[in-house]
Design a protein around this motif. Structure first.
Motif, PDB file in Angstrom:
ATOM      1  N   ASP A   1       0.889  -1.209   0.145  1.00 53.78           N
ATOM      2  CA  ASP A   1      -0.027   0.124  -0.233  1.00 53.78           C
ATOM      3  C   ASP A   1       0.341   1.189  -0.096  1.00 53.78           C
ATOM      4  OD1 ASP A   1      -1.951  -1.308   0.028  1.00 53.78           O
ATOM      5  OD2 ASP A   1      -2.013  -1.436   2.252  1.00 53.78           O
ATOM      6  N   ALA A   2       1.717   1.289   0.966  1.00 59.19           N
ATOM      7  CA  ALA A   2       2.513   2.703   1.424  1.00 59.19           C
ATOM      8  C   ALA A   2       3.856   2.004   0.830  1.00 59.19           C
ATOM      9  CB  ALA A   2       2.501   3.092   2.325  1.00 59.19           C
ATOM     10  N   ALA A   3       5.096   2.346  -0.114  1.00 56.71           N
ATOM     11  CA  ALA A   3       6.648   2.478   0.307  1.00 56.71           C
ATOM     12  C   ALA A   3       7.266   3.467   0.879  1.00 56.71           C
ATOM     13  CB  ALA A   3       6.985   2.404  -1.336  1.00 56.71           C
TER      14      ALA A   3
ATOM     15  N   ALA B   1      -3.032   2.040  10.572  1.00 54.80           N
ATOM     16  CA  ALA B   1      -4.222   1.911   9.686  1.00 54.80           C
ATOM     17  C   ALA B   1      -4.722   0.653   9.453  1.00 54.80           C
ATOM     18  CB  ALA B   1      -4.237   3.413   8.714  1.00 54.80           C
ATOM     19  N   GLY B   2      -3.469  -0.423   9.796  1.00 57.51           N
ATOM     20  CA  GLY B   2      -3.771  -0.651   8.596  1.00 57.51           C
ATOM     21  C   GLY B   2      -3.840  -1.609   7.542  1.00 57.51           C
ATOM     22  N   HIS B   3      -2.109  -0.821   7.078  1.00 57.02           N
ATOM     23  CA  HIS B   3      -1.948  -0.900   5.425  1.00 57.02           C
ATOM     24  C   HIS B   3      -0.519  -1.559   5.780  1.00 57.02           C
ATOM     25  CE1 HIS B   3      -5.054   2.197   4.571  1.00 57.02           C
ATOM     26  NE2 HIS B   3      -4.740   3.375   5.334  1.00 57.02           N
ATOM     27  N   LYS B   4      -0.346  -2.090   4.435  1.00 58.83           N
ATOM     28  CA  LYS B   4       0.658  -2.634   4.487  1.00 58.83           C
ATOM     29  C   LYS B   4       1.909  -1.542   4.153  1.00 58.83           C
ATOM     30  CE  LYS B   4       0.814  -7.536   2.428  1.00 58.83           C
ATOM     31  NZ  LYS B   4       1.843  -7.553   3.435  1.00 58.83           N
ATOM     32  N   VAL B   5       2.298  -1.867   4.229  1.00 58.47           N
ATOM     33  CA  VAL B   5       3.958  -0.961   4.724  1.00 58.47           C
ATOM     34  C   VAL B   5       4.909  -1.307   4.579  1.00 58.47           C
ATOM     35  CG1 VAL B   5       5.336   1.535   5.594  1.00 58.47           C
ATOM     36  CG2 VAL B   5       2.229   0.677   6.463  1.00 58.47           C
ATOM     37  N   ALA B   6       6.282  -0.425   3.892  1.00 63.23           N
ATOM     38  CA  ALA B   6       7.259  -0.975   3.587  1.00 63.23           C
ATOM     39  C   ALA B   6       8.483  -0.024   3.234  1.00 63.23           C
ATOM     40  CB  ALA B   6       8.042  -2.089   2.617  1.00 63.23           C
TER      41      ALA B   6
ATOM     42  N   LYS C   1       0.756   0.948  -4.009  1.00 62.22           N
ATOM     43  CA  LYS C   1      -0.307   1.946  -4.540  1.00 62.22           C
ATOM     44  C   LYS C   1       0.011   3.282  -4.752  1.00 62.22           C
ATOM     45  CE  LYS C   1      -4.377  -0.539  -3.283  1.00 62.22           C
ATOM     46  NZ  LYS C   1      -3.818  -1.908  -2.496  1.00 62.22           N
ATOM     47  N   THR C   2       1.147   3.894  -3.716  1.00 59.22           N
ATOM     48  CA  THR C   2       1.553   5.491  -2.983  1.00 59.22           C
ATOM     49  C   THR C   2       3.026   4.954  -2.359  1.00 59.22           C
ATOM     50  OG1 THR C   2       1.355   5.076  -0.415  1.00 59.22           O
ATOM     51  CG2 THR C   2      -0.364   5.693  -2.293  1.00 59.22           C
ATOM     52  N   VAL C   3       3.139   5.837  -3.450  1.00 58.14           N
ATOM     53  CA  VAL C   3       4.863   5.900  -2.630  1.00 58.14           C
ATOM     54  C   VAL C   3       5.309   7.468  -1.755  1.00 58.14           C
ATOM     55  CG1 VAL C   3       7.188   6.095  -4.403  1.00 58.14           C
ATOM     56  CG2 VAL C   3       6.133   4.767  -4.717  1.00 58.14           C
ATOM     57  N   LEU C   4       6.482   6.958  -1.051  1.00 56.37           N
ATOM     58  CA  LEU C   4       6.590   8.341  -0.772  1.00 56.37           C
ATOM     59  C   LEU C   4       8.127   9.383  -0.548  1.00 56.37           C
ATOM     60  CD1 LEU C   4       5.851  10.884   1.907  1.00 56.37           C
ATOM     61  CD2 LEU C   4       6.506   8.882   3.696  1.00 56.37           C
ATOM     62  N   ASP C   5       8.637  10.108  -0.695  1.00 54.29           N
ATOM     63  CA  ASP C   5       9.814  10.793  -1.012  1.00 54.29           C
ATOM     64  C   ASP C   5       9.957  11.836   0.122  1.00 54.29           C
ATOM     65  OD1 ASP C   5      12.554  11.735  -1.386  1.00 54.29           O
ATOM     66  OD2 ASP C   5      11.923  12.376  -3.593  1.00 54.29           O
ATOM     67  N   ALA C   6      10.967  10.408   1.443  1.00 54.88           N
ATOM     68  CA  ALA C   6      11.713  10.707   2.670  1.00 54.88           C
ATOM     69  C   ALA C   6      13.055  10.672   2.434  1.00 54.88           C
ATOM     70  CB  ALA C   6      10.905   9.981   3.812  1.00 54.88           C
ATOM     71  N   THR C   7      13.577  11.358   1.261  1.00 50.13           N
ATOM     72  CA  THR C   7      14.960  11.089   1.295  1.00 50.13           C
ATOM     73  C   THR C   7      14.962  12.353   2.029  1.00 50.13           C
ATOM     74  OG1 THR C   7      15.256  11.977  -0.688  1.00 50.13           O
ATOM     75  CG2 THR C   7      14.937   9.712  -1.024  1.00 50.13           C
ATOM     76  N   GLY C   8      15.146  13.395   2.615  1.00 51.52           N
ATOM     77  CA  GLY C   8      15.389  14.411   3.125  1.00 51.52           C
ATOM     78  C   GLY C   8      15.979  15.342   2.645  1.00 51.52           C
ATOM     79  N   HIS C   9      17.338  16.344   2.310  1.00 51.82           N
ATOM     80  CA  HIS C   9      17.457  17.539   1.588  1.00 51.82           C
ATOM     81  C   HIS C   9      17.946  16.772   0.271  1.00 51.82           C
ATOM     82  CE1 HIS C   9      18.710  19.624   5.484  1.00 51.82           C
ATOM     83  NE2 HIS C   9      18.302  18.412   5.854  1.00 51.82           N
ATOM     84  N   ASP C  10      17.814  15.759  -0.088  1.00 59.31           N
ATOM     85  CA  ASP C  10      18.823  15.509  -1.749  1.00 59.31           C
ATOM     86  C   ASP C  10      16.885  15.076  -2.630  1.00 59.31           C
ATOM     87  OD1 ASP C  10      20.916  15.302  -0.859  1.00 59.31           O
ATOM     88  OD2 ASP C  10      21.519  13.596  -0.529  1.00 59.31           O
TER      89      ASP C  10
ATOM     90  N   MET D   1      -1.835  10.002   2.663  1.00 58.70           N
ATOM     91  CA  MET D   1      -1.454   8.384   1.642  1.00 58.70           C
ATOM     92  C   MET D   1      -2.519   7.209   2.076  1.00 58.70           C
ATOM     93  SD  MET D   1       2.518   8.857   2.504  1.00 58.70           S
ATOM     94  CE  MET D   1       2.885   6.450   1.509  1.00 58.70           C
ATOM     95  N   SER D   2      -3.041   7.659   2.568  1.00 60.59           N
ATOM     96  CA  SER D   2      -3.748   6.279   3.587  1.00 60.59           C
ATOM     97  C   SER D   2      -5.351   6.319   2.389  1.00 60.59           C
ATOM     98  CB  SER D   2      -4.102   6.683   4.806  1.00 60.59           C
ATOM     99  OG  SER D   2      -5.124   5.505   5.380  1.00 60.59           O
ATOM    100  N   ALA D   3      -5.746   8.181   2.471  1.00 59.83           N
ATOM    101  CA  ALA D   3      -6.882   7.983   2.034  1.00 59.83           C
ATOM    102  C   ALA D   3      -6.559   8.131   0.276  1.00 59.83           C
ATOM    103  CB  ALA D   3      -7.259   9.984   1.739  1.00 59.83           C
ATOM    104  N   SER D   4      -5.577   8.335  -0.062  1.00 61.80           N
ATOM    105  CA  SER D   4      -5.424   7.807  -1.933  1.00 61.80           C
ATOM    106  C   SER D   4      -5.753   6.197  -1.731  1.00 61.80           C
ATOM    107  CB  SER D   4      -4.025   8.491  -2.334  1.00 61.80           C
ATOM    108  OG  SER D   4      -3.476   7.694  -3.223  1.00 61.80           O
ATOM    109  N   ILE D   5      -5.030   5.314  -0.841  1.00 63.23           N
ATOM    110  CA  ILE D   5      -4.993   4.296  -1.239  1.00 63.23           C
ATOM    111  C   ILE D   5      -6.357   3.675  -0.824  1.00 63.23           C
ATOM    112  CG2 ILE D   5      -4.432   2.195   0.790  1.00 63.23           C
ATOM    113  CD1 ILE D   5      -1.718   3.257   1.819  1.00 63.23           C
ATOM    114  N   ARG D   6      -7.132   4.066   0.220  1.00 62.25           N
ATOM    115  CA  ARG D   6      -8.635   3.618   0.452  1.00 62.25           C
ATOM    116  C   ARG D   6      -9.198   4.241  -1.073  1.00 62.25           C
ATOM    117  NH1 ARG D   6      -7.916   5.372   6.448  1.00 62.25           N
ATOM    118  NH2 ARG D   6      -8.020   3.343   6.923  1.00 62.25           N
ATOM    119  N   GLN D   7      -9.212   4.951  -1.430  1.00 62.40           N
ATOM    120  CA  GLN D   7     -10.007   5.241  -2.490  1.00 62.40           C
ATOM    121  C   GLN D   7      -9.787   4.400  -3.947  1.00 62.40           C
ATOM    122  OE1 GLN D   7      -8.630   9.155  -4.130  1.00 62.40           O
ATOM    123  NE2 GLN D   7     -10.132  10.017  -3.489  1.00 62.40           N
ATOM    124  N   GLN D   8      -8.385   4.253  -3.811  1.00 67.45           N
ATOM    125  CA  GLN D   8      -7.762   3.079  -4.860  1.00 67.45           C
ATOM    126  C   GLN D   8      -8.163   1.369  -4.430  1.00 67.45           C
ATOM    127  OE1 GLN D   8      -3.461   3.388  -5.815  1.00 67.45           O
ATOM    128  NE2 GLN D   8      -3.791   5.314  -4.915  1.00 67.45           N
ATOM    129  N   GLN D   9      -8.676   0.797  -3.251  1.00 69.83           N
ATOM    130  CA  GLN D   9      -9.688  -0.221  -2.923  1.00 69.83           C
ATOM    131  C   GLN D   9     -10.683  -0.356  -3.758  1.00 69.83           C
ATOM    132  OE1 GLN D   9      -8.716  -0.295   0.646  1.00 69.83           O
ATOM    133  NE2 GLN D   9      -6.754  -0.825   1.270  1.00 69.83           N
TER     134      GLN D   9
END
Ligand code: 48F
Length: 258
Positions: free
Chosen positions: A24-26, A44-49, A159-168, A250-258
Protein backbone atom coordinates in the motif's frame (compact mmCIF):
# COMPACT_ATOMS: atom_id res chain seq x y z
CA UNK A 1 22.82 -25.80 14.45
CA UNK A 2 24.68 -23.74 11.82
CA UNK A 3 22.28 -24.89 9.10
CA UNK A 4 19.26 -24.19 11.32
CA UNK A 5 20.43 -20.61 11.93
CA UNK A 6 21.16 -19.96 8.25
CA UNK A 7 17.91 -21.57 7.06
CA UNK A 8 15.90 -19.62 9.62
CA UNK A 9 17.26 -16.32 8.39
CA UNK A 10 16.95 -17.17 4.70
CA UNK A 11 13.39 -18.50 4.95
CA UNK A 12 12.21 -15.68 7.17
CA UNK A 13 13.89 -12.91 5.17
CA UNK A 14 12.70 -14.03 1.76
CA UNK A 15 9.18 -14.62 3.12
CA UNK A 16 9.20 -11.03 4.39
CA UNK A 17 10.49 -9.70 1.09
CA UNK A 18 7.98 -11.67 -1.02
CA UNK A 19 5.21 -10.39 1.20
CA UNK A 20 6.22 -6.83 0.28
CA UNK A 21 6.09 -7.20 -3.51
CA UNK A 22 2.68 -5.49 -3.55
CA UNK A 23 2.45 -2.69 -1.01
CA UNK A 24 0.00 0.00 0.00
CA UNK A 25 2.85 2.36 0.90
CA UNK A 26 6.52 2.31 -0.05
CA UNK A 27 8.45 4.81 2.05
CA UNK A 28 11.84 5.86 0.75
CA UNK A 29 14.02 7.16 3.56
CA UNK A 30 14.06 6.33 7.25
CA UNK A 31 14.54 9.78 8.72
CA UNK A 32 12.04 11.07 11.29
CA UNK A 33 9.31 12.02 8.80
CA UNK A 34 9.50 8.66 7.00
CA UNK A 35 9.47 6.63 10.21
CA UNK A 36 6.51 8.56 11.65
CA UNK A 37 4.64 8.10 8.36
CA UNK A 38 5.40 4.36 8.51
CA UNK A 39 4.03 4.19 12.07
CA UNK A 40 0.72 5.90 11.28
CA UNK A 41 0.19 4.02 8.00
CA UNK A 42 0.86 0.66 9.66
CA UNK A 43 -1.38 1.60 12.57
CA UNK A 44 -4.17 2.36 10.05
CA UNK A 45 -3.84 -1.25 8.83
CA UNK A 46 -1.96 -0.62 5.57
CA UNK A 47 0.84 -2.77 4.22
CA UNK A 48 3.94 -0.59 4.59
CA UNK A 49 7.62 -1.04 3.82
CA UNK A 50 10.28 1.54 4.57
CA UNK A 51 13.53 1.37 2.63
CA UNK A 52 16.72 3.06 3.75
CA UNK A 53 20.08 2.93 2.07
CA UNK A 54 21.99 2.90 5.34
CA UNK A 55 22.68 0.04 7.74
CA UNK A 56 21.10 2.11 10.53
CA UNK A 57 17.92 3.93 9.47
CA UNK A 58 17.16 7.11 11.41
CA UNK A 59 18.52 9.69 8.99
CA UNK A 60 19.63 12.96 10.54
CA UNK A 61 18.06 12.33 13.91
CA UNK A 62 20.72 10.24 15.66
CA UNK A 63 23.25 13.03 15.86
CA UNK A 64 21.17 15.92 17.27
CA UNK A 65 23.10 19.01 16.21
CA UNK A 66 26.82 18.80 15.54
CA UNK A 67 26.70 15.41 17.28
CA UNK A 68 25.38 16.99 20.52
CA UNK A 69 22.78 14.27 20.84
CA UNK A 70 19.66 16.13 21.94
CA UNK A 71 16.88 17.55 19.77
CA UNK A 72 14.26 20.26 20.29
CA UNK A 73 10.55 19.66 19.73
CA UNK A 74 7.91 22.35 19.92
CA UNK A 75 4.55 22.16 21.70
CA UNK A 76 2.41 21.46 18.58
CA UNK A 77 4.25 18.20 17.94
CA UNK A 78 4.10 16.90 21.50
CA UNK A 79 0.93 14.80 20.94
CA UNK A 80 3.02 12.72 18.51
CA UNK A 81 5.89 12.43 21.02
CA UNK A 82 3.33 11.30 23.63
CA UNK A 83 1.66 8.81 21.29
CA UNK A 84 5.01 7.28 20.38
CA UNK A 85 5.84 7.09 24.08
CA UNK A 86 9.11 9.01 23.92
CA UNK A 87 10.59 10.43 27.11
CA UNK A 88 11.18 14.20 27.15
CA UNK A 89 11.75 17.15 29.41
CA UNK A 90 10.31 20.64 29.17
CA UNK A 91 12.70 23.39 28.16
CA UNK A 92 11.65 27.04 27.56
CA UNK A 93 9.03 28.96 25.60
CA UNK A 94 6.90 25.95 24.70
CA UNK A 95 9.77 23.71 23.63
CA UNK A 96 10.92 20.31 24.87
CA UNK A 97 14.20 18.39 24.75
CA UNK A 98 14.35 14.76 23.64
CA UNK A 99 17.51 12.63 23.66
CA UNK A 100 18.15 12.05 19.96
CA UNK A 101 19.33 8.43 20.28
CA UNK A 102 16.32 7.57 22.43
CA UNK A 103 14.00 9.38 19.98
CA UNK A 104 15.37 7.63 16.90
CA UNK A 105 15.35 4.20 18.53
CA UNK A 106 11.85 4.87 19.91
CA UNK A 107 10.41 5.86 16.53
CA UNK A 108 11.94 2.81 14.86
CA UNK A 109 10.60 0.56 17.62
CA UNK A 110 7.06 1.95 17.43
CA UNK A 111 6.91 1.85 13.61
CA UNK A 112 8.02 -1.78 13.44
CA UNK A 113 5.83 -2.73 16.40
CA UNK A 114 2.84 -1.23 14.55
CA UNK A 115 3.63 -3.55 11.61
CA UNK A 116 5.81 -1.52 9.24
CA UNK A 117 8.59 -3.57 7.65
CA UNK A 118 12.00 -1.91 7.37
CA UNK A 119 14.51 -2.95 4.74
CA UNK A 120 17.88 -1.40 5.57
CA UNK A 121 20.79 -1.34 3.09
CA UNK A 122 18.24 -0.86 0.27
CA UNK A 123 18.76 2.02 -2.12
CA UNK A 124 15.82 3.15 -4.21
CA UNK A 125 17.34 3.90 -7.60
CA UNK A 126 14.15 4.49 -9.60
CA UNK A 127 10.36 4.21 -9.56
CA UNK A 128 7.79 2.22 -11.49
CA UNK A 129 6.07 4.71 -13.79
CA UNK A 130 2.96 3.65 -15.70
CA UNK A 131 0.16 5.59 -17.34
CA UNK A 132 1.12 8.89 -15.75
CA UNK A 133 1.39 7.49 -12.23
CA UNK A 134 4.14 6.42 -9.84
CA UNK A 135 3.30 2.84 -8.94
CA UNK A 136 6.25 1.42 -7.02
CA UNK A 137 9.97 1.53 -6.31
CA UNK A 138 13.01 -0.01 -7.98
CA UNK A 139 15.49 -1.22 -5.37
CA UNK A 140 19.03 -2.46 -5.22
CA UNK A 141 21.52 -3.30 -2.50
CA UNK A 142 23.37 -0.22 -1.38
CA UNK A 143 26.73 -2.08 -1.68
CA UNK A 144 25.94 -2.92 -5.32
CA UNK A 145 25.49 0.76 -6.14
CA UNK A 146 28.47 1.87 -4.03
CA UNK A 147 30.73 -0.64 -5.81
CA UNK A 148 29.34 0.44 -9.18
CA UNK A 149 28.50 -3.18 -10.03
CA UNK A 150 26.33 -3.79 -13.08
CA UNK A 151 23.56 -5.73 -11.33
CA UNK A 152 19.88 -5.30 -12.11
CA UNK A 153 17.42 -4.25 -9.40
CA UNK A 154 14.17 -5.70 -8.03
CA UNK A 155 10.79 -3.96 -8.00
CA UNK A 156 8.22 -3.45 -5.25
CA UNK A 157 4.83 -2.27 -6.55
CA UNK A 158 2.93 0.13 -4.33
CA UNK A 159 -0.32 2.10 -4.38
CA UNK A 160 1.57 5.08 -2.96
CA UNK A 161 5.25 6.07 -2.77
CA UNK A 162 6.72 8.55 -0.30
CA UNK A 163 9.85 10.56 -0.99
CA UNK A 164 11.22 11.04 2.55
CA UNK A 165 14.83 11.17 1.37
CA UNK A 166 15.60 14.45 3.14
CA UNK A 167 17.62 17.31 1.68
CA UNK A 168 18.35 15.59 -1.64
CA UNK A 169 14.70 14.92 -2.70
CA UNK A 170 16.07 11.98 -4.66
CA UNK A 171 12.86 10.33 -5.77
CA UNK A 172 11.13 13.53 -6.87
CA UNK A 173 14.24 14.48 -8.88
CA UNK A 174 14.32 11.08 -10.56
CA UNK A 175 10.63 11.17 -11.48
CA UNK A 176 10.89 14.67 -13.00
CA UNK A 177 14.18 14.04 -14.82
CA UNK A 178 13.47 10.62 -16.28
CA UNK A 179 9.87 11.11 -17.29
CA UNK A 180 9.83 14.77 -18.29
CA UNK A 181 6.79 15.47 -16.11
CA UNK A 182 5.74 18.53 -14.08
CA UNK A 183 5.52 18.10 -10.32
CA UNK A 184 3.13 20.09 -8.14
CA UNK A 185 5.84 22.59 -7.15
CA UNK A 186 6.32 26.29 -7.97
CA UNK A 187 8.49 25.50 -11.02
CA UNK A 188 7.19 22.04 -11.91
CA UNK A 189 10.59 20.61 -10.94
CA UNK A 190 12.65 20.28 -7.75
CA UNK A 191 13.29 23.88 -6.71
CA UNK A 192 15.93 23.07 -4.04
CA UNK A 193 15.99 24.15 -0.41
CA UNK A 194 16.82 27.64 0.86
CA UNK A 195 19.13 28.60 3.75
CA UNK A 196 18.19 28.50 7.44
CA UNK A 197 14.99 30.03 8.84
CA UNK A 198 13.90 27.69 11.62
CA UNK A 199 10.41 29.11 12.26
CA UNK A 200 9.45 29.51 8.60
CA UNK A 201 11.06 26.18 7.68
CA UNK A 202 9.03 24.39 10.34
CA UNK A 203 5.78 26.03 9.24
CA UNK A 204 6.30 25.45 5.53
CA UNK A 205 7.28 21.80 6.03
CA UNK A 206 3.68 21.04 6.88
CA UNK A 207 2.24 23.06 3.97
CA UNK A 208 4.66 21.47 1.52
CA UNK A 209 3.79 17.92 2.64
CA UNK A 210 1.55 16.69 -0.18
CA UNK A 211 1.12 14.53 -3.27
CA UNK A 212 3.38 16.16 -5.86
CA UNK A 213 2.59 13.77 -8.69
CA UNK A 214 -0.05 11.01 -8.93
CA UNK A 215 1.13 8.28 -6.56
CA UNK A 216 4.15 10.27 -5.28
CA UNK A 217 4.08 12.09 -1.93
CA UNK A 218 6.77 14.14 -0.14
CA UNK A 219 7.47 14.67 3.55
CA UNK A 220 10.11 16.22 5.82
CA UNK A 221 13.05 18.04 4.30
CA UNK A 222 12.21 16.58 0.89
CA UNK A 223 8.87 18.45 1.05
CA UNK A 224 10.67 21.74 1.63
CA UNK A 225 13.37 20.89 -0.88
CA UNK A 226 11.00 20.21 -3.76
CA UNK A 227 9.08 23.43 -3.11
CA UNK A 228 12.09 25.68 -2.45
CA UNK A 229 11.54 26.46 1.21
CA UNK A 230 13.86 26.92 4.18
CA UNK A 231 15.92 24.44 6.18
CA UNK A 232 15.43 24.52 9.93
CA UNK A 233 18.18 22.54 11.66
CA UNK A 234 17.74 20.42 14.78
CA UNK A 235 14.17 21.30 15.69
CA UNK A 236 12.16 18.20 14.83
CA UNK A 237 8.47 18.96 15.46
CA UNK A 238 7.91 19.80 11.78
CA UNK A 239 9.40 16.45 10.71
CA UNK A 240 7.11 14.52 13.06
CA UNK A 241 4.00 16.49 12.03
CA UNK A 242 4.90 16.15 8.36
CA UNK A 243 5.13 12.35 8.79
CA UNK A 244 1.71 12.25 10.39
CA UNK A 245 0.13 14.50 7.76
CA UNK A 246 1.54 12.53 4.84
CA UNK A 247 0.32 9.27 6.39
CA UNK A 248 -3.22 10.70 6.42
CA UNK A 249 -2.95 11.82 2.78
CA UNK A 250 -1.52 8.47 1.66
CA UNK A 251 -4.11 6.56 3.65
CA UNK A 252 -6.92 8.44 1.87
CA UNK A 253 -5.31 7.70 -1.50
CA UNK A 254 -4.89 3.99 -0.67
CA UNK A 255 -8.55 3.74 0.38
CA UNK A 256 -9.66 5.40 -2.88
CA UNK A 257 -7.73 2.81 -4.88
CA UNK A 258 -9.28 -0.17 -3.06
O1 48F B 1 17.32 13.47 6.08
P1 48F B 1 16.48 12.57 6.88
O2 48F B 1 16.68 12.54 8.34
O3 48F B 1 14.93 12.84 6.50
P2 48F B 1 13.77 13.78 7.08
O4 48F B 1 12.70 12.92 7.64
O5 48F B 1 14.42 14.55 8.31
C1 48F B 1 15.30 15.63 8.15
C2 48F B 1 16.04 15.83 9.46
O6 48F B 1 16.79 14.69 9.80
C3 48F B 1 16.99 17.02 9.46
C4 48F B 1 16.28 18.30 9.54
C5 48F B 1 15.36 18.47 10.73
O7 48F B 1 15.06 19.73 10.98
O8 48F B 1 16.45 19.12 8.71
O9 48F B 1 17.86 16.96 8.32
O10 48F B 1 13.41 14.76 6.02
O11 48F B 1 16.64 11.06 6.38
C6 48F B 1 16.56 10.72 5.03
C7 48F B 1 16.90 9.24 4.90
O12 48F B 1 16.68 8.85 3.57
C8 48F B 1 17.67 7.89 3.20
C9 48F B 1 18.92 8.32 3.93
O13 48F B 1 19.80 7.22 4.14
C10 48F B 1 18.34 8.88 5.24
O14 48F B 1 18.35 7.90 6.27
N1 48F B 1 17.75 7.92 1.73
C11 48F B 1 18.06 9.00 0.96
N2 48F B 1 17.99 8.66 -0.34
C12 48F B 1 17.63 7.34 -0.39
C13 48F B 1 17.49 6.87 0.94
C14 48F B 1 17.41 6.41 -1.45
N3 48F B 1 17.51 6.76 -2.74
N4 48F B 1 17.08 5.13 -1.12
C15 48F B 1 16.97 4.76 0.17
N5 48F B 1 17.17 5.61 1.21
Amino acid sequence: METLISRGIIESYFGKLSDCLNLDAAIVGGGPSGIVAAYYLAKAGHKVALLDRKLSPGGGMWGGAMMFNDIVVQEEAMPIVEELQLSYRPYREGTYIVDSVHATAGLLYQATKAGAVIFNCYSVEDVVYKQGRVGGVVVNWTPVLREGLHVDPLTLLSKTVLDATGHDCEIARTVARKNGVRLDTPTGGVVGEMSMDAAEGERSTIDNTKEIYPGLFVSGMAANGVSGSFRMGPIFGGMLMSGKKVAELMSASIRQQQ
